[in-house]
Design an enzyme around this catalytic site. Structure first.
Site, PDB file in Angstrom:
ATOM      1  N   SER A  58      39.925  50.911  58.218  1.00 21.22           N
ATOM      2  CA  SER A  58      38.776  51.604  57.787  1.00 21.22           C
ATOM      3  C   SER A  58      37.704  51.811  58.535  1.00 21.22           C
ATOM      4  CB  SER A  58      38.219  50.487  56.558  1.00 21.22           C
ATOM      5  OG  SER A  58      36.732  51.157  56.109  1.00 21.22           O
ATOM      6  N   VAL A  63      35.545  47.838  64.873  1.00 26.06           N
ATOM      7  CA  VAL A  63      36.773  48.333  65.849  1.00 26.06           C
ATOM      8  C   VAL A  63      37.265  49.491  65.429  1.00 26.06           C
ATOM      9  CG1 VAL A  63      39.068  47.561  66.312  1.00 26.06           C
ATOM     10  CG2 VAL A  63      37.297  45.793  65.973  1.00 26.06           C
ATOM     11  N   CYS A  64      37.568  50.072  64.113  1.00 31.73           N
ATOM     12  CA  CYS A  64      38.011  51.324  63.770  1.00 31.73           C
ATOM     13  C   CYS A  64      36.912  52.321  64.100  1.00 31.73           C
ATOM     14  CB  CYS A  64      38.074  51.445  62.094  1.00 31.73           C
ATOM     15  SG  CYS A  64      39.546  50.341  61.538  1.00 31.73           S
ATOM     16  N   ASP A  65      35.693  52.140  63.926  1.00 36.68           N
ATOM     17  CA  ASP A  65      34.554  53.252  64.392  1.00 36.68           C
ATOM     18  C   ASP A  65      34.631  53.408  65.831  1.00 36.68           C
ATOM     19  OD1 ASP A  65      31.391  54.149  63.911  1.00 36.68           O
ATOM     20  OD2 ASP A  65      31.584  52.912  65.683  1.00 36.68           O
ATOM     21  N   ALA A  68      37.966  55.221  66.719  1.00 34.67           N
ATOM     22  CA  ALA A  68      37.784  56.792  66.476  1.00 34.67           C
ATOM     23  C   ALA A  68      36.882  57.534  67.513  1.00 34.67           C
ATOM     24  CB  ALA A  68      37.389  57.031  64.992  1.00 34.67           C
TER      25      ALA A  68
END
Length: 171
Positions: A58, A63-65, A68
């Protein structure tokens, strides 16, 4: 649909992956996802010589932010040659809001929330959470998998250098 255990964890707890796993040398399976404007998108819609498929749980997580944003920065110099597709189970509206707030323009965010078609086609759907596992795949112009990293602990970042080196080899 196959189920596999023992490959990934979330905060140390084991999870089950659902779908058909792919590996290096395999033809990349087609998939159907949604763009941020709710339009259908598929692998064939991206003709760039090299593609990075980045599966994240998500974009609303730290971490995903970060992941990306890092890939967005790396893709600045590869416009026209390669494209990075960040695929998650986030709703398209949330992805659009995230992309605008983050100011990212060098990656494409795509939503697998409706059918989990990408997650199942690549064996990356987490059964217990209905999220995608963290993984990075590099596809060459022949649309075969040239590199794949399935991140063992979902809360960890991938090996950016290895993924980008693999992308460099297919360009």
């Amino acid at each position: 649909m196959s189920e596999r255990t023992g490959l990934i964890t979330f905060l140390g707890g084991g999870l089950t992956l659902v779908g058909n796993p792919v590996g290096v040398g395999d033809a990349a399976p087609e998939f159907a996802v949604l763009t941020n404007d709710l339009a259908p998108a598929k692998l064939a819609d991206f003709p760039e010589k090299g593609l990075i498929l980045i599966a994240v749980p998500s974009l609303d997580t730290a971490v995903c932010d970060l992941e990306a944003r890092k890939f967005n920065k790396e893709m600045e110099s590869l416009s026209g040659k390669a494209k990075a597709l960040v695929i998650s189970m986030d709703l398209p509206f949330a992805q659009k809001r995230w992309a605008e707030a983050a100011g990212v323009t060098n990656i494409v965010t795509l939503s697998d929330h409706r059918d989990a078609a990408f997650g199942q086609a690549y064996g990356l759907l987490i059964k217990e959470l209905r999220l995608l596992a963290r993984a990075v795949l590099v596809l060459g112009p022949d649309r075969k998998v040239a590199y794949m990293e399935l991140v063992k602990e979902v809360t960890n970042e991938p090996d950016y250098a290895a993924a980008l080196a693999a992308l460099g080899k297919v360009l």
